[in-house]
Motif scaffolding. Sequence first.
Motif, short mmCIF file in Angstrom:
data_model
loop_
_atom_site.label_atom_id
_atom_site.label_comp_id
_atom_site.label_asym_id
_atom_site.label_seq_id
_atom_site.Cartn_x
_atom_site.Cartn_y
_atom_site.Cartn_z
N SER A 1 44.18 45.52 43.10
CA SER A 1 43.12 44.51 43.17
C SER A 1 43.20 43.68 44.46
O SER A 1 42.21 43.08 44.87
N ASP A 2 44.38 43.65 45.12
CA ASP A 2 44.50 42.93 46.39
C ASP A 2 43.65 43.56 47.49
O ASP A 2 43.40 42.92 48.52
N TYR A 3 43.22 44.81 47.27
CA TYR A 3 42.47 45.54 48.30
C TYR A 3 40.99 45.67 47.95
O TYR A 3 40.22 46.17 48.76
N LYS B 1 49.51 32.69 47.58
CA LYS B 1 49.22 34.11 47.76
C LYS B 1 47.80 34.43 47.30
O LYS B 1 47.29 33.84 46.36
N TYR B 2 47.17 35.37 47.99
CA TYR B 2 45.81 35.79 47.64
C TYR B 2 45.79 36.44 46.26
O TYR B 2 46.67 37.23 45.91
N HIS B 3 44.75 36.11 45.47
CA HIS B 3 44.52 36.75 44.18
C HIS B 3 43.06 37.16 44.07
O HIS B 3 42.17 36.45 44.55
N TYR B 4 42.83 38.28 43.45
CA TYR B 4 41.48 38.79 43.22
C TYR B 4 40.77 37.89 42.20
O TYR B 4 41.27 37.68 41.11
N PRO C 1 35.03 46.99 42.64
CA PRO C 1 34.61 47.56 41.36
C PRO C 1 34.00 46.55 40.39
O PRO C 1 33.55 46.93 39.31
N ASN C 2 34.03 45.26 40.75
CA ASN C 2 33.55 44.19 39.86
C ASN C 2 34.23 44.26 38.49
O ASN C 2 33.58 44.25 37.44
#
Length: 444
Positions: A4-6, A182-185, A81-82
């Motif tokens: 999901s990070d991508y 940190k980045y999260h989706y 992908p939503n």
Amino acid sequence: MVLSDYYGRRVLVSRLLTPSRPDITVMPTMKVTATTVRCLRCNAVSSKKSAALPHQQYYCRHCLQLGRVSTLDQFYHAEEPNQFPVQKHPLSWRGRLSPLQSRVSATICQGMNDHQRQLLWAVTGAGKTEMIFSGLADAIARGERVAVASPRVDVCLELFPRLQKAFAGVPIALLHGRQEEKYHYRQLTICTTHQLLRFYHAFDNLVVDEVDAFPYAANEALLFATKQAVKEDGGILMMTATPGPVLLREARQQEMAVSYLPLRYHGYPLPQIDERLVGNWRKQLHRGRLPLVVYRQIEQWTTTKQRFLLFVPHVADLEPIAAALKKTCPSLKLTTVYAADPQRLAKVAAMRQHQVQALVTTTILERGVTFPGIDLGVLGADAPVFSSSALVQIAGRAGRAKERPTGKVCFWVSSCCRNVNEARRQIAALNRRGKRLRNELSLM
């Protein structure tokens, strides 16, 4: 690796690595021709000579603040992908819009549903944020991924708690250059416009606030990032109180849908500018003092404990002016702030929490930040750094609270000048339009 990070992102990875799963797409970072190198993150074109690294490798010097992009790297990307839980009623905000705001909100909702390119042109204090709540809520209920971006970190920091409260059950990502988390989706993202350079075909709908503000306006890299961050069939809503000539031309040519609101949410007009001549104030500042008319106004604010912002032309003006004020008004609790100030966020928060009475600031706080019930002054409003649109935005910081819908706006100038005159003309024109609109509504 967390897939999901991508999602909808372009993540820099060394070219020596290979993806560990087939659902990761590898994308090039640079396009090299016989004479030039084009960065595929920010779209900047450089000569080979200026972008050269050893061994015929190349890098982009235009977007270094986001991490160096070079031909030694590659992008990892996964198609958006939503993958979000169904939320039929994501909006927890229970406020009420005025009839005019409701009309604009309905137009925005329809435009976001149709994934249109739209412009919301509304005066400062019209309630632009509240007017997009329904559009965001409908998009989230449809399972779309949405983002609200702004050129200014301060605006993002103000939007974040407001959207958290309005969408209490929706996890929200906050992204800016000083963020350590940190980045999260997330389904809803709040970010600076520079952070859009990290996304690729991610958002079904993107809202860009303060589109005429530095550094977004006329920045080709950020305009490119906006288009890249949205899906090919995605919608973009641009918001501003002072659209520039490009947006105005596109609006006239009907290249985008336009919603216009010349009234503040509480129905009061924009504060008028009180312009005063102060002569050569810098000469007085070199002697450690400010013009008498400036002192008198600030003494009045200090005595009545009225909070205020004092805008100055340059960073170098901040400390001398603050020192002069502290000498004359020792009871005044103030601090200075500017764009590169390492304590900038903490100082703005202190003002918001009533820990200081005044901020002496540069144009960094000209827009997007609300301190309810404040007055303001601009020392040297005739300086070239203050464009007419910036002065309109600055004046719009006052009178935003329903409890205090008026406010004092003092512009101190060395001489009469075009930018101040134009700002006064724009405010007067907006107030006339707002008055006509109020009269039309009263006849309905």
